[in-house]
Design a protein around this motif. Structure first.
Motif, mmCIF file in Angstrom:
data_model
loop_
_atom_site.group_PDB
_atom_site.id
_atom_site.type_symbol
_atom_site.label_atom_id
_atom_site.label_comp_id
_atom_site.label_asym_id
_atom_site.label_seq_id
_atom_site.Cartn_x
_atom_site.Cartn_y
_atom_site.Cartn_z
ATOM 1 N N ASP A 103 4.773 0.375 -7.630
ATOM 2 C CA ASP A 103 4.499 1.725 -9.130
ATOM 3 C C ASP A 103 6.162 2.277 -9.409
ATOM 4 O O ASP A 103 6.841 2.916 -9.012
ATOM 5 C CB ASP A 103 3.241 2.377 -9.620
ATOM 6 N N GLY A 149 -1.592 -2.788 -16.234
ATOM 7 C CA GLY A 149 -1.790 -1.194 -15.605
ATOM 8 C C GLY A 149 -1.932 -1.093 -17.412
ATOM 9 O O GLY A 149 -2.436 -0.454 -17.707
ATOM 10 N N GLY A 209 4.064 -0.943 -14.104
ATOM 11 C CA GLY A 209 3.453 -0.968 -12.555
ATOM 12 C C GLY A 209 2.705 -2.699 -11.733
ATOM 13 O O GLY A 209 2.763 -3.402 -11.978
ATOM 14 N N THR A 210 2.396 -1.726 -10.475
ATOM 15 C CA THR A 210 1.815 -3.832 -9.740
ATOM 16 C C THR A 210 0.568 -4.354 -10.058
ATOM 17 O O THR A 210 0.282 -5.119 -10.327
ATOM 18 C CB THR A 210 1.482 -2.810 -8.276
ATOM 19 N N ARG A 211 -0.117 -3.943 -11.728
ATOM 20 C CA ARG A 211 -0.540 -4.700 -12.048
ATOM 21 C C ARG A 211 -0.504 -4.981 -13.605
ATOM 22 O O ARG A 211 -1.036 -5.532 -14.004
ATOM 23 C CB ARG A 211 -2.140 -3.710 -12.762
#
Length: 116
Positions: free
Chosen positions: A15, A43, A22-24
């Motif tokens: 992130d 995200g 970020g990771t999403r």
């Protein structure tokens, strides 16, 4: 030169600061004749686009995004395309905001179909 980015889905491995990717976040890349572009969301990012060029394993692009709070931001990024031992693609990025203060580095990697 690493393989084409066309059709690949990549995601950050960590992130960034709040309100950024970020990771999403998922990036769907397209590539044709030295041009690269992508759509991204997830995200804190409702919608984002990037567009630029590829010369060898170097990408140079601008990005613009809309965040969940209704604000927009834009910047410039230079990335190196790396092929991982398992055949997936990694982008090692150096970026700088143009619409606000801030710069940094990040890494995004190709995700497998079950991670989309």
């Amino acid at each position: 030169m690493a393989r084409s980015l066309d059709g690949l889905v990549l995601a950050p491995v960590a992130d960034q600061a709040p309100g950024q990717v970020g990771t999403r976040t998922r990036f769907t890349y397209h590539e044709q004749d030295g041009e690269v572009w992508a759509e991204y969301s997830g995200g804190d990012v409702v919608r984002g686009h990037l567009v630029g060029t590829r010369e060898g394993d170097r990408l140079d692009f601008r990005y613009v995004q809309l965040k969940g709070d209704g604000t927009t931001s834009s910047g410039h990024c230079v990335s190196t395309v790396v092929e991982l031992p398992d055949g997936r693609v990694r982008l090692e990025e150096s970026w700088e905001w143009e619409s606000q203060a801030g710069s940094g580095t990040s890494v995004v990697e190709q995700v497998t179909a079950d991670e989309h």
